[in-house]
Design an enzyme around this catalytic site. Structure first.
Site, PDB file in Angstrom:
ATOM      1  N   ARG A 120       1.171   2.645  -7.527  1.00 62.88           N
ATOM      2  CA  ARG A 120       1.827   2.873  -6.226  1.00 62.88           C
ATOM      3  C   ARG A 120       2.097   4.362  -5.986  1.00 62.88           C
ATOM      4  O   ARG A 120       3.164   4.751  -5.482  1.00 62.88           O
ATOM      5  CB  ARG A 120       3.144   2.094  -6.123  1.00 62.88           C
ATOM      6  N   SER A 152       7.377  -5.577  -0.776  1.00 62.30           N
ATOM      7  CA  SER A 152       8.247  -5.269  -1.917  1.00 62.30           C
ATOM      8  C   SER A 152       9.050  -4.011  -1.621  1.00 62.30           C
ATOM      9  O   SER A 152       8.462  -2.968  -1.321  1.00 62.30           O
ATOM     10  CB  SER A 152       7.408  -5.006  -3.168  1.00 62.30           C
ATOM     11  N   GLU A 160       9.916   1.412  -2.973  1.00 61.38           N
ATOM     12  CA  GLU A 160       8.477   1.598  -2.751  1.00 61.38           C
ATOM     13  C   GLU A 160       8.222   2.215  -1.373  1.00 61.38           C
ATOM     14  O   GLU A 160       7.418   3.148  -1.254  1.00 61.38           O
ATOM     15  CB  GLU A 160       7.776   0.242  -2.883  1.00 61.38           C
TER      16      GLU A 160
HETATM   17  C1  LIG Z   1       4.514  -8.361   4.131  1.00 58.89           C
HETATM   18  C2  LIG Z   1       4.050  -7.106   3.408  1.00 58.89           C
HETATM   19  C3  LIG Z   1       3.305  -7.219   2.254  1.00 58.89           C
HETATM   20  C4  LIG Z   1       2.876  -6.069   1.569  1.00 58.89           C
HETATM   21  N1  LIG Z   1       2.118  -6.233   0.444  1.00 58.89           N
HETATM   22  C5  LIG Z   1       1.672  -5.137  -0.235  1.00 58.89           C
HETATM   23  C6  LIG Z   1       0.881  -5.298  -1.415  1.00 58.89           C
HETATM   24  O1  LIG Z   1       0.560  -6.408  -1.835  1.00 58.89           O
HETATM   25  N2  LIG Z   1       0.469  -4.179  -2.069  1.00 58.89           N
HETATM   26  C7  LIG Z   1       0.776  -2.926  -1.612  1.00 58.89           C
HETATM   27  O2  LIG Z   1       0.371  -1.962  -2.251  1.00 58.89           O
HETATM   28  N3  LIG Z   1       1.514  -2.761  -0.489  1.00 58.89           N
HETATM   29  C8  LIG Z   1       1.969  -3.821   0.200  1.00 58.89           C
HETATM   30  N4  LIG Z   1       2.730  -3.662   1.338  1.00 58.89           N
HETATM   31  C9  LIG Z   1       3.076  -2.293   1.782  1.00 58.89           C
HETATM   32  C10 LIG Z   1       2.154  -1.730   2.889  1.00 58.89           C
HETATM   33  O3  LIG Z   1       1.507  -2.758   3.582  1.00 58.89           O
HETATM   34  C11 LIG Z   1       1.101  -0.770   2.330  1.00 58.89           C
HETATM   35  O4  LIG Z   1       1.709   0.268   1.611  1.00 58.89           O
HETATM   36  C12 LIG Z   1       0.240  -0.152   3.448  1.00 58.89           C
HETATM   37  O5  LIG Z   1      -0.796   0.607   2.885  1.00 58.89           O
HETATM   38  C13 LIG Z   1       1.045   0.712   4.409  1.00 58.89           C
HETATM   39  O6  LIG Z   1       0.206   0.989   5.494  1.00 58.89           O
HETATM   40  P1  LIG Z   1       0.778   1.517   6.881  1.00 58.89           P
HETATM   41  O7  LIG Z   1      -0.384   1.915   7.715  1.00 58.89           O
HETATM   42  O8  LIG Z   1       1.681   0.499   7.480  1.00 58.89           O
HETATM   43  O9  LIG Z   1       1.587   2.801   6.417  1.00 58.89           O
HETATM   44  P2  LIG Z   1       2.958   3.364   7.023  1.00 58.89           P
HETATM   45  O10 LIG Z   1       4.067   2.432   6.664  1.00 58.89           O
HETATM   46  O11 LIG Z   1       2.802   3.723   8.442  1.00 58.89           O
HETATM   47  O12 LIG Z   1       3.123   4.674   6.144  1.00 58.89           O
HETATM   48  C14 LIG Z   1       3.433   4.598   4.776  1.00 58.89           C
HETATM   49  C15 LIG Z   1       3.388   6.003   4.184  1.00 58.89           C
HETATM   50  O13 LIG Z   1       2.064   6.487   4.227  1.00 58.89           O
HETATM   51  C16 LIG Z   1       1.984   7.669   5.026  1.00 58.89           C
HETATM   52  N5  LIG Z   1       0.740   7.594   5.796  1.00 58.89           N
HETATM   53  C17 LIG Z   1       0.296   6.553   6.544  1.00 58.89           C
HETATM   54  N6  LIG Z   1      -0.911   6.833   7.045  1.00 58.89           N
HETATM   55  C18 LIG Z   1      -1.234   8.088   6.617  1.00 58.89           C
HETATM   56  C19 LIG Z   1      -2.353   8.942   6.790  1.00 58.89           C
HETATM   57  N7  LIG Z   1      -3.408   8.570   7.524  1.00 58.89           N
HETATM   58  N8  LIG Z   1      -2.326  10.165   6.205  1.00 58.89           N
HETATM   59  C20 LIG Z   1      -1.273  10.556   5.458  1.00 58.89           C
HETATM   60  N9  LIG Z   1      -0.176   9.791   5.248  1.00 58.89           N
HETATM   61  C21 LIG Z   1      -0.169   8.575   5.820  1.00 58.89           C
HETATM   62  C22 LIG Z   1       3.214   7.648   5.905  1.00 58.89           C
HETATM   63  O14 LIG Z   1       3.565   8.953   6.305  1.00 58.89           O
HETATM   64  C23 LIG Z   1       4.223   7.021   4.959  1.00 58.89           C
HETATM   65  O15 LIG Z   1       4.692   7.986   4.048  1.00 58.89           O
HETATM   66  C24 LIG Z   1       3.192  -4.784   2.049  1.00 58.89           C
HETATM   67  C25 LIG Z   1       3.951  -4.674   3.231  1.00 58.89           C
HETATM   68  C26 LIG Z   1       4.370  -5.812   3.899  1.00 58.89           C
HETATM   69  C27 LIG Z   1       5.153  -5.668   5.173  1.00 58.89           C
END
Ligand SMILES: Cc1cc2nc3c(=O)[nH]c(=O)nc-3n(C[C@H](O)[C@H](O)[C@H](O)COP(=O)(O)OP(=O)(O)OC[C@H]3O[C@@H](n4cnc5c(N)ncnc54)[C@H](O)[C@@H]3O)c2cc1C
Length: 346
Positions: free
Chosen positions: A168, A241, A338
Site C-alpha cells: 500500500r 479499509s 490507509e
Molecule cells: C469499497 C472500497 C473498497 C476498496 N478496496 C480496495 C482494495 O481491495 N485494495 C486497495 O488497494 N484499495 C481499495 N480501496 C481503496 C481505493 O479504491 C484505491 O486506493 C483506489 O486506487 C483509489 O482510487 P481513486 O481514484 O478513488 O483515488 P483518490 O481517492 O481520488 O486518491 C487517492 C490518493 O491518490 C492520489 N491520486 C489519485 N489520482 C492520482 C494521480 N493521477 N496522480 C497522482 N496522485 C493521484 C490522491 O491525491 C490521493 O492522495 C477500496 C475503496 C473502497 C471505497
C-alpha cells in the site's frame, strides 16, 4: 479557458468522495488532455501552492476543505501498444475508471488484473498505493508509469522498479505534491496464470460449479466475494479499509499470538517482521458496528469506517483516532490510516 482543461471556483466535492462528506475546492481544474499540464503549471498558483490530484475520491478523507487547487485528470484513452500473442502492453489514461479498465482487458482476452476487479477509483490512482486484493498487487502488472513531475515541470516515464512500490505504498504516495500520474502501462498475458489461493476465491469458483475457470470467471467470483463483504459506497459512504494491516517486529507478533491464539498473523515484508490483521484488533476492542450519530464502523467489516449520511470528515477522523488509541492501549500496536487525510493530519 481552453479545450484541454476547465476551471470551477468553490466547487462542491461531496459527490467526488466515496465517504460522501461535504468539502469544497477553492479552485477545481479538470484536465482533459494531460499534454496541457506543463503550460498549466506555469500559472503561479499551480506552480507554487498545494495541489490535490483527485481521482474517484475512494481513498481519501476530507477532514476539512483541501488547501489550494484540486486537479482531476479526465482522459479516457485505452490502447494496446504491443502484442506478441503471448503478452500485450496496454496503456490507459489516468482518468479511466479502474473496474471498467479491468473489464476492458478481460474483454480483449488479457489476463492479470482479474483479482483486482471492482476496486473503486481510477487507473491513475492504482500505482499510488499499489492497490492490492486477493493475493495480487498491481505492481506485478505495471511496466511503466507516466507522470508529470512538478519539481522539473516535465513529463517523465518511470519503469516499475523506479516507483518504490511496497505494501500500500509507492514513491508517489510518499511525495504527493510532486507527482501527477497521467497514464499507466500494464504487461498482461494472453495465457492466464490464475491466483486462486486467497480468501475464498477458489471456494467461490467451486460454488459456481466451475472446474477450470477463465480469468473473467475469476473476476466474477472476486466481484461476488467483494459485494458480500464490503459496503457499496453508493449506498453507505466509506473508503474501503480505513487502516493498513500493521507490520510489527516478529517478537511482538509472536507474543501477541501466544496471548491471543485467534489473532491472524501473516508473514511480513522481511523475516524480522510480521503483518497483523487490523480488522481483528479493532473487532477485539469492540468497535465493529459501533455508531456515533452518522459516523460509524461497518457491521460487516471492522476495518471499514462508514458515513450513515450526515457525518463530517472531522467526525470520522475523530472516531478513527479513538479506534487507533484503543488498539494501541490494549495491544501496544500503532494503526496507520490507509486513506489520505485532507485538511488535517493523522
Ligand atoms: C469499497 C472500497 C473498497 C476498496 N478496496 C480496495 C482494495 O481491495 N485494495 C486497495 O488497494 N484499495 C481499495 N480501496 C481503496 C481505493 O479504491 C484505491 O486506493 C483506489 O486506487 C483509489 O482510487 P481513486 O481514484 O478513488 O483515488 P483518490 O481517492 O481520488 O486518491 C487517492 C490518493 O491518490 C492520489 N491520486 C489519485 N489520482 C492520482 C494521480 N493521477 N496522480 C497522482 N496522485 C493521484 C490522491 O491525491 C490521493 O492522495 C477500496 C475503496 C473502497 C471505497
Amino acid at each position: 479557458m481552453s479545450s484541454a482543461w476547465r476551471l470551477a471556483e468553490r466547487a462542491p466535492l461531496r459527490a467526488r468522495n466515496t465517504f460522501g462528506v461535504e468539502a469544497r475546492a477553492d479552485m477545481l481544474v479538470q484536465v482533459r488532455d494531460a499534454a496541457a499540464l506543463p503550460d498549466l503549471f506555469e500559472n503561479a498558483m499551480l506552480r507554487n501552492g498545494p495541489v490535490l490530484v483527485l481521482g474517484g475520491g475512494s481513498n481519501l478523507l476530507f477532514a476539512g476543505d483541501p488547501p489550494g487547487v484540486v486537479l482531476t485528470l479526465d482522459g479516457q484513452d485505452i490502447r494496446i501498444l504491443e502484442d506478441d500473442g503471448e503478452a500485450a502492453l496496454v496503456r490507459a489514461d489516468a482518468g479511466v475508471e479502474w473496474h471498467a479498465f479491468v473489464l476492458w482487458t478481460l474483454g480483449h482476452g488479457l489476463a492479470g488484473l482479474e483479482n483486482l476487479a471492482l476496486i473503486p477509483g481510477t487507473v491513475g490512482a492504482a500505482p499510488i498505493q499499489n492497490i492490492g486484493a486477493y493475493g495480487v498487487e498491481v505492481r506485478e502488472r505495471i511496466e511503466m508509469v507516466e507522470a508529470f513531475d512538478r519539481a522539473s515541470r516535465t513529463s517523465t516515464r518511470l519503469p516499475a522498479d523506479e516507483c518504490a512500490f511496497a505494501y500500500r505504498d509507492s514513491r508517489f504516495k510518499r511525495e504527493p505534491e510532486r507527482w501527477i500520474v497521467t497514464a499507466v502501462e500494464f504487461r498482461l498475458r494472453r495465457t492466464p496464470e490464475l491466483r486462486l489461493g486467497y480468501a475464498g476465491i477458489a471456494d467461490e469458483v467451486a460454488r459456481a460449479g466451475i472446474q477450470s475457470p477463465t480469468a473473467s470467471q475469476v473476476a466474477e467470483a472476486v466481484c461476488r466475494v467483494r459485494r458480500s463483504k464490503l459496503p457499496d459506497p453508493a449506498v453507505l459512504g466509506n473508503a474501503g479499509s480505513f487502516f493498513k494491516n500493521p507490520i510489527v517486529p516478529r517478537e511482538l507478533a509472536e507474543a501477541l499470538g501466544r496471548e491471543h491464539p485467534a489473532l491472524p498473523v501473516f508473514p511480513g515484508p522481511d523475516g524480522a517482521s510480521c503483518k497483523l490483521s487490523a480488522a481483528w484488533l479493532i473487532d477485539a476492542c469492540g468497535w465493529k458496528g459501533h455508531r456515533e450519530g452518522d459516523a460509524g464502523v461497518s457491521e460487516r467489516h471492522a476495518l471499514v469506517l462508514v458515513n450513515h449520511g450526515g457525518a463530517t470528515g472531522a467526525q470520522l477522523l475523530d472516531l478513527a483516532r479513538r479506534i487507533a488509541a484503543s488498539v494501541r492501549e490494549r495491544f501496544g500496536v500503532a494503526l496507520e490510516p490507509e486513506p489520505r487525510i485532507i485538511g488535517d493530519s493523522w
